[in-house]
Write a protein that holds these residues in place. Sequence first.
Motif, mmCIF file in Angstrom:
data_model
loop_
_atom_site.group_PDB
_atom_site.id
_atom_site.type_symbol
_atom_site.label_atom_id
_atom_site.label_comp_id
_atom_site.label_asym_id
_atom_site.label_seq_id
_atom_site.Cartn_x
_atom_site.Cartn_y
_atom_site.Cartn_z
ATOM 1 N N THR A 123 0.917 -1.226 0.064
ATOM 2 C CA THR A 123 0.039 0.156 -0.055
ATOM 3 C C THR A 123 1.021 1.294 -0.146
ATOM 4 O OG1 THR A 123 -0.190 -0.015 2.375
ATOM 5 C CG2 THR A 123 -1.742 -1.281 1.318
ATOM 6 N N ALA A 124 0.176 2.214 -0.364
ATOM 7 C CA ALA A 124 0.924 3.616 -0.270
ATOM 8 C C ALA A 124 1.708 3.913 1.107
ATOM 9 C CB ALA A 124 0.119 4.786 -0.708
ATOM 10 N N LEU A 125 0.746 3.676 2.043
ATOM 11 C CA LEU A 125 1.056 3.717 3.229
ATOM 12 C C LEU A 125 2.353 3.029 3.805
ATOM 13 C CD1 LEU A 125 1.116 5.141 6.107
ATOM 14 C CD2 LEU A 125 -0.734 3.433 6.830
ATOM 15 N N ALA A 126 2.451 1.580 3.576
ATOM 16 C CA ALA A 126 3.426 0.843 3.722
ATOM 17 C C ALA A 126 4.722 1.189 3.023
ATOM 18 C CB ALA A 126 3.063 -0.689 3.275
ATOM 19 N N ALA A 127 4.509 1.577 1.904
ATOM 20 C CA ALA A 127 5.788 1.883 1.005
ATOM 21 C C ALA A 127 6.358 3.256 1.701
ATOM 22 C CB ALA A 127 5.345 2.317 -0.446
ATOM 23 N N HIS A 128 5.449 4.156 2.300
ATOM 24 C CA HIS A 128 6.184 5.102 2.624
ATOM 25 C C HIS A 128 6.896 4.917 4.178
ATOM 26 C CE1 HIS A 128 3.948 7.786 -0.018
ATOM 27 N NE2 HIS A 128 4.777 8.801 0.170
ATOM 28 N N LEU A 129 6.263 4.204 5.034
ATOM 29 C CA LEU A 129 6.694 3.680 6.279
ATOM 30 C C LEU A 129 7.967 2.762 5.973
ATOM 31 C CD1 LEU A 129 3.363 2.553 7.941
ATOM 32 C CD2 LEU A 129 4.990 4.501 8.319
ATOM 33 N N HIS A 130 8.094 2.160 4.916
ATOM 34 C CA HIS A 130 9.430 1.533 4.435
ATOM 35 C C HIS A 130 10.595 2.640 4.363
ATOM 36 C CE1 HIS A 130 8.843 -2.696 4.901
ATOM 37 N NE2 HIS A 130 7.847 -2.622 4.119
ATOM 38 N N LEU A 131 10.058 3.860 3.572
ATOM 39 C CA LEU A 131 11.269 4.817 3.439
ATOM 40 C C LEU A 131 11.555 5.508 4.648
ATOM 41 C CD1 LEU A 131 12.582 6.800 1.392
ATOM 42 C CD2 LEU A 131 10.485 8.165 0.935
ATOM 43 N N SER A 164 13.110 2.065 13.858
ATOM 44 C CA SER A 164 13.075 1.374 12.458
ATOM 45 C C SER A 164 12.454 0.073 12.691
ATOM 46 C CB SER A 164 14.510 1.085 12.089
ATOM 47 O OG SER A 164 15.419 0.331 12.910
ATOM 48 N N ASP A 165 12.427 -0.692 13.747
ATOM 49 C CA ASP A 165 11.614 -2.016 13.831
ATOM 50 C C ASP A 165 10.094 -1.333 14.007
ATOM 51 O OD1 ASP A 165 14.006 -3.174 14.071
ATOM 52 O OD2 ASP A 165 14.232 -3.138 16.310
ATOM 53 N N TRP A 166 9.737 -0.470 14.509
ATOM 54 C CA TRP A 166 8.305 0.138 14.825
ATOM 55 C C TRP A 166 7.870 0.315 13.413
ATOM 56 C CZ3 TRP A 166 5.116 3.604 13.517
ATOM 57 C CH2 TRP A 166 3.867 3.774 13.938
ATOM 58 N N LEU A 167 8.758 0.825 12.491
ATOM 59 C CA LEU A 167 8.265 1.393 11.244
ATOM 60 C C LEU A 167 8.144 0.091 10.320
ATOM 61 C CD1 LEU A 167 10.456 4.619 10.756
ATOM 62 C CD2 LEU A 167 7.993 4.506 10.920
ATOM 63 N N PHE A 168 8.869 -0.933 10.529
ATOM 64 C CA PHE A 168 8.841 -2.045 9.749
ATOM 65 C C PHE A 168 7.490 -2.854 10.113
ATOM 66 C CE2 PHE A 168 9.413 -6.758 9.532
ATOM 67 C CZ PHE A 168 9.807 -6.736 8.126
ATOM 68 N N VAL A 169 7.289 -3.014 11.370
ATOM 69 C CA VAL A 169 6.138 -3.575 11.891
ATOM 70 C C VAL A 169 5.064 -2.831 11.324
ATOM 71 C CG1 VAL A 169 4.610 -4.500 13.856
ATOM 72 C CG2 VAL A 169 7.254 -4.811 13.812
ATOM 73 N N ALA A 170 4.792 -1.385 11.312
ATOM 74 C CA ALA A 170 3.603 -0.705 11.032
ATOM 75 C C ALA A 170 3.314 -0.776 9.649
ATOM 76 C CB ALA A 170 3.986 0.654 11.537
ATOM 77 N N ALA A 171 4.685 -1.012 8.838
ATOM 78 C CA ALA A 171 4.337 -1.307 7.357
ATOM 79 C C ALA A 171 3.705 -2.503 7.008
ATOM 80 C CB ALA A 171 5.694 -0.977 6.600
#
Length: 190
Positions: A123-131, A164-171
């Motif tokens: 998703t757009a949100l997941a892609a942004h969270l990975h960035l 960074s772990d938080w952002l990975f799981v949130a993605a």
Amino acid sequence: MVVLNRIYTKTGDAGETALGNGVRVPKTSVRVQAYGTVDEANATIGMARLHADGHLDSRLSSIQNDLFDLGADLCRPCSGEDADADHAPLRVSDSQVSRLETEIDEMNGDLKPLGSFILPGGTALAAHLHLCRTVSRRAERLTVELATAESVNPAALRYLNRLSDWLFVAARIANDRGVGDVLWVPGGNR
């Protein structure tokens, strides 16, 4: 309270900037690069929030505030130079790190274990969270580099590592709780 009534000061025109304790350093210093990259991570989270709603958006807002705390922490060296300061330096706390850990555990509890690495996307949100995750990792690397030469608040390093772990799981949450994760296929294009 911060009052910004003038945006440009011309004091950085020669390539230097002032740290939180007033000491002037080159804008290329590792310290400035570290807190500048924290600011960049914060900006990428702002972009991700355009695609978030509800609970996740609220948590991202909290992280953005934490990142301002982190920038303030990193821009003021942890040394005796603060002895004459008007107020105590703002430092990231262990409670901020603990909050991220609690949220990671909560989000991860809803996900199936991974059987492959994930490609940034979905998703757009997941892609942004990975960035956001990759920029926060760069901020962490720069802060670790800074810590090899100068004293750095250990909670600041832990915060960046957990972020960074938080952002990975949130993605993964943003990818329909992992259902929409884009999986890496090793050697898939040979």
